[in-house]
Design an enzyme around this catalytic site. Sequence first.
Site, short mmCIF file in Angstrom:
data_model
loop_
_atom_site.label_atom_id
_atom_site.label_comp_id
_atom_site.label_asym_id
_atom_site.label_seq_id
_atom_site.Cartn_x
_atom_site.Cartn_y
_atom_site.Cartn_z
N ASP A 63 -12.07 0.41 1.72
CA ASP A 63 -11.17 0.68 2.84
C ASP A 63 -11.98 1.05 4.08
OD1 ASP A 63 -8.81 0.94 4.14
OD2 ASP A 63 -8.29 2.89 3.29
N ASN A 113 -4.75 4.81 -2.27
CA ASN A 113 -6.00 5.36 -1.72
C ASN A 113 -6.52 6.50 -2.59
OD1 ASN A 113 -6.46 4.13 1.17
ND2 ASN A 113 -4.25 4.50 0.99
N GLU A 171 -8.23 2.03 -3.51
CA GLU A 171 -8.97 1.89 -2.26
C GLU A 171 -9.84 3.13 -2.04
OE1 GLU A 171 -6.23 1.26 0.88
OE2 GLU A 171 -5.43 -0.62 0.09
N GLU A 213 -6.36 -4.71 8.63
CA GLU A 213 -5.34 -3.68 8.85
C GLU A 213 -4.99 -3.61 10.33
OE1 GLU A 213 -5.89 -0.17 5.71
OE2 GLU A 213 -7.65 -0.36 7.01
N GLU A 217 0.86 -1.19 0.00
CA GLU A 217 0.00 0.00 0.00
C GLU A 217 0.89 1.23 0.00
OE1 GLU A 217 -3.59 2.24 2.50
OE2 GLU A 217 -2.65 0.44 3.32
#
Length: 774
Positions: free
Chosen positions: A676, A614, A646, A733, A559
Amino acid sequence: MRVLDCLTQDHNPWLVGLAALICVVGSVVLGHLYTRIRRGAARDRLPWVFLGAVAGGATIWCTHFVAMLAYKPGVEIAYAPLLTGVSLLVAMVGCGVAVTLGSIRQPWAPALGGTAFGLGVTAMHYIGMSAFTAEAFVQWNMAYVAVSVIAATVGGALAFSVGAETTLRHRRILTPALLVLTIVSLHFTGMGALTVLPFAPSDDAWTLTEAETLLAVGVAVVGFLILGTAVASYALDEQSERQSRDRLGSLIEGSVDGMLVEAEGRVVMANRAFAELCGLADEALVGRAVADWVEDLDSMPPNALVQSRLTTADGSIPVEIAVRIEATPDQTFRILAVRDLRSRVAQERRISHLARNDSLTGLPNRTSFLEKLDRTVATFGEGQFALLAIDLNRFKEVNDLYGHAVGDQLLTHIAGNLKQATLDGEFVARLGGDEFVAIVPIADREAAHTAAERLRTAMVQPLMAEHAELQCGAAIGIALWPDDASETSVLINNADLAMYRAKASLATDVCFYEEAMDEAVRQRRRVTLGLREALEKNRFELHYQLQASVETGLITGYEALLRWRQADGSFIPPSDFIPIAEETGMILPIGEWVLRQACAEAASWAEPHRIAVNLSPVQLSHIDLPRLVHQILLETGLSPYRLELEITETAMISDMERTTHILRQLKLLGVSVAMDDFGTGYSSLSTLRAFPFDKIKLDRSFMSELDGEPQSKAIIRAVLALGESLAIPILAEGVETQEQLAFLREQGCDEVQGYLLGRPARLIGAGTTTSAAA
């Protein structure tokens, strides 16, 4: 009595009348010719001088000899032909010299020319009388001779002086009359000086009978022929000048500006446009002094535009005057072009008003406000005044519901109320949109608060429009001079800070500037400026946190996390600047940079790991997001299946239909879409039903509460079961301990991400590492 007795007793009245007629006609012609010679250029005078000499000499000679024919002394008389011819030549030469001297451009010249004329008439008369013979002795009275000479010279000087005076109204009548009086005075006074005693005539003289016939024919032919020629020449010249004036009149009449021709302070010609400016008829202008209308004409430079004022029947009006000088050897003309400036001045005033005032409300604008603020600071010095920054609340709703026309009505209504509520010494302006400011002289903080409440009360008065009562609130920030600032720019900024705090407050609509409370806003502005600078100077970095399979421990992807490095090497947390970037719109260029940088770096890795990026809700709201992603993939060469975007469920809730459409376009590119922070929203299940996500990321908050909260374990089990039933992989996460990893493995979680596997780093060896054990 002797002169009168000679005129009445010794002369034939019919011939005296004929002589008088010749004298009058000739004097009129000579007067006009003299005026023409003075008016003309020096290089053009010689033909006119010759014509004047011939016409004037013929007039004097014809008058003399017709009068001599009328003389009846009672004896037979005769004339010597040689002296008779010489007298005609003397008369012409004398007139030529007279008009030449009289046309010189000097003050003394007319009198000198007139004196020469009188002397020429005298010489012609007495030479002609020398040709007179009779059968008698001729005696002369010298006293009468002297009087005749004086009368001729004085009369001539006076006649020529009057003819040269261009400002004299009746000079065209007075000049011929004085010339007639000069000739008649000389002749009949000179004849009164003559006494005839009988005697025998000479053999070589013409007798009266012979002379009467010849002289009558000669006088008639020579006199009227010469006078007719002079009259014809003068008429042709006048016609030419009249045509020139007509052409000039046509030219100036065709001008839209007022045109005026002036000579020696008097109007010679003016067009209708100038007459309309003055409010007079065209014929009422000619001959009048230009100073009656134009101010300071003598001080105006030639060939330049000068703004002045024109005095009219209705007052004074602003004009623009162009002066041009046209000089001739005998006269100087000034041509004036006069332009009415009333419409231009009114337009300039309107432009100046618009430049300094708001076109919608009529209130002073930003420019006027800044000038007023500077003057107020200079005037007050150490004195105190308050600057009020005012912003309307809910004004956008009025525009959205009723349209901008109604919004403009409301702004005009509010501005009118502000004007009425403003006291002497106070100043109110509109900066633009729904922003207003006020400068209020005060004695203390309480007075500033009272003034703010008074203005706010005036602004919130409702307006009836569109069958509804429209009303806006007002948030007011107050900054005091010199307590809150020592510079005008700082004072404005502080008032704005106080206004934003009042706008965000639920308890009050009026706030004073307070340095401690407004520091957050100031910091927010600094961050905004810093974001722009960081983007321009490439101060952002991407750090990567690995994602691994729970079952095998192999790396499945990374990520990309944005970091903002400072000059000292420290980092500003994303939680401090991402929300500000989203509010200011900076997230769009920053998000594009992150997406392009992450794809470029991932494309260079040796192993084809997946890269997760993201997306901000602001980015997702733009319809061209799919086009941007496609362009970046083509530029970087990254395979679409390796890119995972995301999004949070909050981004979908704001506009579900629009967001779903954009996500489907992204899926068509081959890009994966992950949800997310799952579990933190209030509509997670409905979001999953609206769009087939490729992955669900379980929020890190569940991991932190896993050891102490039984509910967290239950929620994790439920989410994992949900993912299994929907065939959607689950990534947890925030995994930081082996116990958390063991629990997730036991419950069948697919992937994990957290500090247990590794902290985000700039370089993580993505090209070689394949196992999370590292």
